[in-house]
Enzyme design. Structure first.
Site, PDB file in Angstrom:
ATOM      1  N   LYS A   1     -24.821 -38.014   1.280  1.00 22.73           N
ATOM      2  CA  LYS A   1     -24.997 -36.565   1.161  1.00 22.73           C
ATOM      3  C   LYS A   1     -26.450 -36.154   1.417  1.00 22.73           C
ATOM      4  O   LYS A   1     -26.714 -35.039   1.867  1.00 22.73           O
ATOM      5  CB  LYS A   1     -24.488 -36.086  -0.202  1.00 22.73           C
ATOM      6  CG  LYS A   1     -22.944 -36.153  -0.324  1.00 22.73           C
ATOM      7  CD  LYS A   1     -22.253 -35.240   0.695  1.00 22.73           C
ATOM      8  CE  LYS A   1     -20.749 -35.236   0.580  1.00 22.73           C
ATOM      9  NZ  LYS A   1     -20.100 -34.328   1.545  1.00 22.73           N
TER      10      LYS A   1
ATOM     11  N   TYR B   1     -22.615 -42.656  -1.931  1.00 20.00           N
ATOM     12  CA  TYR B   1     -22.234 -41.239  -1.813  1.00 20.00           C
ATOM     13  C   TYR B   1     -23.490 -40.367  -1.778  1.00 20.00           C
ATOM     14  O   TYR B   1     -23.617 -39.469  -0.934  1.00 20.00           O
ATOM     15  CB  TYR B   1     -21.326 -40.841  -2.986  1.00 20.00           C
ATOM     16  CG  TYR B   1     -20.844 -39.405  -2.930  1.00 20.00           C
ATOM     17  CD1 TYR B   1     -19.813 -39.030  -2.084  1.00 20.00           C
ATOM     18  CD2 TYR B   1     -21.425 -38.418  -3.726  1.00 20.00           C
ATOM     19  CE1 TYR B   1     -19.367 -37.714  -2.018  1.00 20.00           C
ATOM     20  CE2 TYR B   1     -20.995 -37.107  -3.677  1.00 20.00           C
ATOM     21  CZ  TYR B   1     -19.961 -36.757  -2.824  1.00 20.00           C
ATOM     22  OH  TYR B   1     -19.528 -35.449  -2.768  1.00 20.00           O
TER      23      TYR B   1
ATOM     24  N   SER C   1     -24.052 -31.647  -1.319  1.00 22.36           N
ATOM     25  CA  SER C   1     -23.669 -31.887  -2.720  1.00 22.36           C
ATOM     26  C   SER C   1     -24.915 -31.868  -3.593  1.00 22.36           C
ATOM     27  O   SER C   1     -26.029 -32.032  -3.089  1.00 22.36           O
ATOM     28  CB  SER C   1     -22.995 -33.265  -2.824  1.00 22.36           C
ATOM     29  OG  SER C   1     -22.834 -33.648  -4.174  1.00 22.36           O
TER      30      SER C   1
HETATM   31  P1  NAD Z   1     -10.830 -33.780  -1.859  1.00 16.54           P
HETATM   32  O1  NAD Z   1     -10.760 -35.268  -2.003  1.00 16.54           O
HETATM   33  O2  NAD Z   1      -9.987 -32.925  -2.731  1.00 16.54           O
HETATM   34  O3  NAD Z   1     -10.537 -33.388  -0.330  1.00 16.54           O
HETATM   35  C1  NAD Z   1     -11.144 -34.104   0.719  1.00 16.54           C
HETATM   36  C2  NAD Z   1     -10.244 -34.046   1.934  1.00 16.54           C
HETATM   37  O4  NAD Z   1     -10.885 -34.781   2.994  1.00 16.54           O
HETATM   38  C3  NAD Z   1      -8.877 -34.695   1.708  1.00 16.54           C
HETATM   39  O5  NAD Z   1      -7.843 -33.818   2.073  1.00 16.54           O
HETATM   40  C4  NAD Z   1      -8.915 -35.940   2.594  1.00 16.54           C
HETATM   41  O6  NAD Z   1      -7.638 -36.289   3.122  1.00 16.54           O
HETATM   42  C5  NAD Z   1      -9.889 -35.518   3.677  1.00 16.54           C
HETATM   43  N1  NAD Z   1     -10.479 -36.667   4.374  1.00 16.54           N
HETATM   44  C6  NAD Z   1     -10.936 -37.811   3.827  1.00 16.54           C
HETATM   45  N2  NAD Z   1     -11.345 -38.644   4.792  1.00 16.54           N
HETATM   46  C7  NAD Z   1     -11.158 -38.003   5.976  1.00 16.54           C
HETATM   47  C8  NAD Z   1     -11.395 -38.360   7.323  1.00 16.54           C
HETATM   48  N3  NAD Z   1     -11.899 -39.568   7.667  1.00 16.54           N
HETATM   49  N4  NAD Z   1     -11.100 -37.466   8.293  1.00 16.54           N
HETATM   50  C9  NAD Z   1     -10.568 -36.263   7.960  1.00 16.54           C
HETATM   51  N5  NAD Z   1     -10.305 -35.872   6.699  1.00 16.54           N
HETATM   52  C10 NAD Z   1     -10.604 -36.746   5.713  1.00 16.54           C
HETATM   53  O7  NAD Z   1     -12.365 -33.419  -2.021  1.00 16.54           O
HETATM   54  P2  NAD Z   1     -13.110 -32.026  -2.325  1.00 16.54           P
HETATM   55  O8  NAD Z   1     -13.560 -32.075  -3.720  1.00 16.54           O
HETATM   56  O9  NAD Z   1     -12.340 -30.880  -1.820  1.00 16.54           O
HETATM   57  O10 NAD Z   1     -14.405 -32.263  -1.426  1.00 16.54           O
HETATM   58  C11 NAD Z   1     -14.620 -31.609  -0.179  1.00 16.54           C
HETATM   59  C12 NAD Z   1     -16.057 -31.853   0.218  1.00 16.54           C
HETATM   60  O11 NAD Z   1     -16.915 -31.351  -0.815  1.00 16.54           O
HETATM   61  C13 NAD Z   1     -16.431 -33.327   0.393  1.00 16.54           C
HETATM   62  O12 NAD Z   1     -17.359 -33.454   1.455  1.00 16.54           O
HETATM   63  C14 NAD Z   1     -17.106 -33.663  -0.925  1.00 16.54           C
HETATM   64  O13 NAD Z   1     -17.983 -34.750  -0.808  1.00 16.54           O
HETATM   65  C15 NAD Z   1     -17.819 -32.360  -1.204  1.00 16.54           C
HETATM   66  N6  NAD Z   1     -18.192 -32.146  -2.598  1.00 16.54           N
HETATM   67  C16 NAD Z   1     -17.259 -32.129  -3.583  1.00 16.54           C
HETATM   68  C17 NAD Z   1     -17.653 -31.896  -4.898  1.00 16.54           C
HETATM   69  C18 NAD Z   1     -16.689 -31.870  -6.056  1.00 16.54           C
HETATM   70  O14 NAD Z   1     -17.145 -31.831  -7.212  1.00 16.54           O
HETATM   71  N7  NAD Z   1     -15.380 -31.878  -5.822  1.00 16.54           N
HETATM   72  C19 NAD Z   1     -19.010 -31.705  -5.187  1.00 16.54           C
HETATM   73  C20 NAD Z   1     -19.936 -31.727  -4.150  1.00 16.54           C
HETATM   74  C21 NAD Z   1     -19.517 -31.931  -2.851  1.00 16.54           C
END
Ligand code: NAD
Length: 265
Positions: A164, A160, A147
């Site tokens: 990361k 968080y 991230s």
């Molecule tokens: P999201 O919340 O839409 O999806 C995350 C998914 O992970 C969900 O379906 C949830 O059920 C699943 N999850 C949570 N805990 C879990 C566990 N213990 N075991 C298995 N599955 C689990 O989030 P997203 O935005 O799609 O994020 C995906 C990844 O990208 C994450 O690692 C997040 O930190 C990272 N990220 C997101 C952003 C953003 O702006 N959305 C930015 C940087 C990084």
């Protein structure tokens, strides 16, 4: 012939958002994909919804319910995918959580929850994927979701950010250890991506008094994006498919920033 045809892939956190998009993009380029998530019912729906997409490429799709913090469940997920596809070539450790709290209010529970899923979940996911790949003897690729919070510490989301940053160091440590087995470990670092996670973060920031109206936090975070807009999951998947493909074979230990020019590090 797709860019990842014949590759067997697992994507965690694939019931929605970035993980779902990663899996769908892999299917479009011919890979077999196991969509995995703690939300077993939803990820089963995602797999079913992608049956035609897979068939169009002659690829296969399956799904697994998994809590990435539970080693036995992670092992069972890998065994399931290998049972269906015959092998594991690429593992995406993408599942992640966030729960904003003001820096001075962060609790042990908040820390342990976030570090558990994002840090330990990544560690276990790398180890168990590598165990399978080592047994197969033909290398493989592990791709971790980092991230912008891997590059800067932001207030209100300290655990968080720590989690990361941990993903970056795990990527480097894993790359060093697993190179001798022909396993590459890379990662990618999204900026602000419009997903359910951000909608929840927006609500949480209002709840702790860090924002006054819906969307305010996202606007503030996004104001310095050189590309002038937040990302959609589709902005991420060109890179993730690249990291799963032979085109990235000479890369390991690196994190690719995909943040529209938000953090120039
Ligand atoms: P999201 O919340 O839409 O999806 C995350 C998914 O992970 C969900 O379906 C949830 O059920 C699943 N999850 C949570 N805990 C879990 C566990 N213990 N075991 C298995 N599955 C689990 O989030 P997203 O935005 O799609 O994020 C995906 C990844 O990208 C994450 O690692 C997040 O930190 C990272 N990220 C997101 C952003 C953003 O702006 N959305 C930015 C940087 C990084």
């Amino acid at each position: 012939m797709g860019r990842v045809s014949g590759r067997s892939c697992i994507v965690t956190g694939a019931a929605q958002g970035i993980g779902r998009a990663i899996g769908e993009a892999l299917l479009d380029e011919g890979a077999d994909v196991c969509f995995a998530d703690i939300n077993g019912a939803k990820v089963a729906e995602v797999a079913a919804a992608n049956a035609d997409r897979a068939a169009a490429q002659g690829a296969r799709v399956t799904h697994a319910a998994v809590d990435v913090t539970d080693r036995a469940q992670v092992r069972a997920m890998i065994d399931h995918a290998v049972g269906v596809f015959g092998k594991l070539d690429v593992k995406f450790n993408n599942a992640g959580v966030n729960k904003p709290m003001n820096f001075m209010d962060v609790t042990e529970d908040n820390w342990n929850f976030i570090m558990g899923v994002n840090g330990l979940g990544c560690m276990i996911g790398m180890q168990e994927a590598a165990r399978q790949m080592i047994a197969q003897g033909s290398g493989g690729k592990i791709v971790n979701t980092a991230s912008i919070a891997s590059r800067q510490g932001f207030d209100n989301v300290a655990p968080y950010c720590a989690s990361k940053w941990a993903v970056v160091s795990l990527t480097q440590s894993g790359a060093r250890d697993l190179a001798k087995h022909g396993i590459s470990v890379t990662g990618f670092a999204p900026g602000v991506v419009a997903t359910e996670m951000w909608e929840q973060v927006d609500r949480d920031l209002m709840e702790i008094g860090a924002a006054e109206r819906p969307g305010q936090a996202m606007e503030a975070f996004s104001s310095e994006i050189l590309k002038g807009r937040v990302a959609t999951p589709a902005d991420i998947t060109g890179t993730t498919t690249f990291l799963a493909s032979a085109d990235s074979d000479y890369m390991t230990g690196q994190i690719v920033m995909i943040d529209g020019g938000m953090t120039l590090v």
